[in-house]
Enzyme design. Sequence first.
Site, short mmCIF file in Angstrom:
data_model
loop_
_atom_site.label_atom_id
_atom_site.label_comp_id
_atom_site.label_asym_id
_atom_site.label_seq_id
_atom_site.Cartn_x
_atom_site.Cartn_y
_atom_site.Cartn_z
N TYR A 51 32.29 33.88 6.92
CA TYR A 51 33.05 34.69 7.88
C TYR A 51 33.86 33.79 8.82
O TYR A 51 35.06 33.98 9.00
CB TYR A 51 32.05 35.55 8.68
CG TYR A 51 32.66 36.33 9.81
CD1 TYR A 51 33.24 37.57 9.58
CD2 TYR A 51 32.64 35.84 11.12
CE1 TYR A 51 33.79 38.30 10.62
CE2 TYR A 51 33.18 36.55 12.16
CZ TYR A 51 33.77 37.78 11.91
OH TYR A 51 34.33 38.50 12.94
N SER A 90 38.70 35.35 15.44
CA SER A 90 37.41 35.45 16.13
C SER A 90 37.17 34.13 16.84
O SER A 90 37.69 33.08 16.38
CB SER A 90 36.28 35.68 15.13
OG SER A 90 35.01 35.46 15.73
N1 NAD Z 1 32.93 43.10 16.71
C1 NAD Z 1 33.03 41.82 16.99
O1 NAD Z 1 32.20 41.25 17.72
C2 NAD Z 1 34.15 41.00 16.43
C3 NAD Z 1 34.34 39.71 16.93
C4 NAD Z 1 35.37 38.94 16.42
C5 NAD Z 1 36.22 39.45 15.45
N2 NAD Z 1 36.01 40.71 14.99
C6 NAD Z 1 36.92 41.18 13.94
O2 NAD Z 1 37.50 42.41 14.30
C7 NAD Z 1 37.83 43.14 13.12
C8 NAD Z 1 37.29 44.57 13.24
O3 NAD Z 1 35.88 44.51 13.26
P1 NAD Z 1 34.97 45.58 14.01
O4 NAD Z 1 34.08 44.82 14.90
O5 NAD Z 1 35.78 46.68 14.54
O6 NAD Z 1 34.06 46.05 12.77
P2 NAD Z 1 33.86 47.48 12.09
O7 NAD Z 1 32.89 47.23 11.00
O8 NAD Z 1 33.55 48.51 13.12
O9 NAD Z 1 35.29 47.82 11.49
C9 NAD Z 1 35.81 47.18 10.34
C10 NAD Z 1 36.61 48.20 9.54
O10 NAD Z 1 37.15 47.53 8.39
C11 NAD Z 1 36.97 48.39 7.28
N3 NAD Z 1 36.95 47.63 6.03
C12 NAD Z 1 35.97 46.83 5.56
N4 NAD Z 1 36.28 46.35 4.35
C13 NAD Z 1 37.50 46.85 4.04
C14 NAD Z 1 38.35 46.74 2.91
N5 NAD Z 1 38.01 45.99 1.85
N6 NAD Z 1 39.52 47.40 2.92
C15 NAD Z 1 39.88 48.16 3.98
N7 NAD Z 1 39.10 48.32 5.07
C16 NAD Z 1 37.93 47.67 5.10
C17 NAD Z 1 35.64 49.08 7.54
O11 NAD Z 1 35.45 50.25 6.76
C18 NAD Z 1 35.73 49.35 9.03
O12 NAD Z 1 36.35 50.60 9.29
C19 NAD Z 1 37.22 42.36 11.94
O13 NAD Z 1 38.22 41.57 11.34
C20 NAD Z 1 36.21 41.47 12.63
O14 NAD Z 1 35.94 40.29 11.91
C21 NAD Z 1 35.00 41.50 15.45
#
Ligand code: NAD
Length: 255
Positions: free
Chosen positions: A164, A150
Amino acid sequence: MSSTASETASASSFDGRVALVTGGASGIGRAITEKLVAAGARVAVWDVREDRLAELADRHGERVLTQVVDVSDKAQVDAAADLVQSQWGGIAHLVNNAGIIGKRMTLADLDAGELERVLSVNLKSVFYVTAAFATRAGSFADRSVVSMASIAARTGGMVGNMAYAATKGAIVTLTHAFSKELAPHVRVNALAPGIIDTEIQLDSLGDPAAVAALADVIPLQRLGAPAEVAEAAVWLLSPASSYISASVLDVAGGR
Ligand SMILES: NC(=O)c1ccc[n+]([C@@H]2O[C@H](COP(=O)([O-])OP(=O)(O)OC[C@H]3O[C@@H](n4cnc5c(N)ncnc54)[C@H](O)[C@@H]3O)[C@@H](O)[C@H]2O)c1
């Protein structure tokens, strides 16, 4: 639906390949899963959201292998990886994507249990899953990993999201470490998304209007779409990026 020349080219680039996407039931992971399937891969999807995994299985049939796996639990990870190997032979591509934002907390109200939870789900999981992937090559000679960091790795994230942010910084470090250990047959890269329109933002801010207002701090003046991150992920996994390893690519609208 008609397809363009570039869609036709990419549609075969993952033919016969097996990919594993953690957290692939929603958001960015779901978008990556969809693109990999469209490009010809078979995709193992690990998530804790059983309902959404069932939707994916209904939609893609035998092209996906959905498993309820808590990636913070090493025993669950190893058992699930054994199943992928026994069904599909080996794993060519890994996307370390599962993550949670965690409860907001400052130094003044540090919650040790919550800190442990965020470290386990976002970071320890990356050790467990990458280790499980590393030893299950099957017949795949050229392999690749993309982990979801991120821009919080360099900004420290919003106040209250330090746990985080720390896990994302560590994922950048591990990208360098893993890329050395697993070379020359595995390339390891990371993506650093900015503010992408998924449920994690709502989990963090609790209010859709507050999420929409984040566009003001982004030079491109809008949140990113999961598909835009997925595009970069699939490119980094593919032979199109064959000389790129130990890189971190921002997908952040200029932020
Ligand atoms: N959305 C953003 O702005 C953003 C920015 C930077 C990084 N990210 C990273 O991208 C990745 C995906 O995030 P997203 O935005 O799609 O969020 P999201 O919440 O839509 O998806 C995350 C997924 O991870 C699953 N998950 C959570 N805990 C888990 C566990 N213990 N075991 C297995 N699965 C698990 C959830 O059920 C969900 O399906 C994450 O690592 C997040 O930190 C997101």
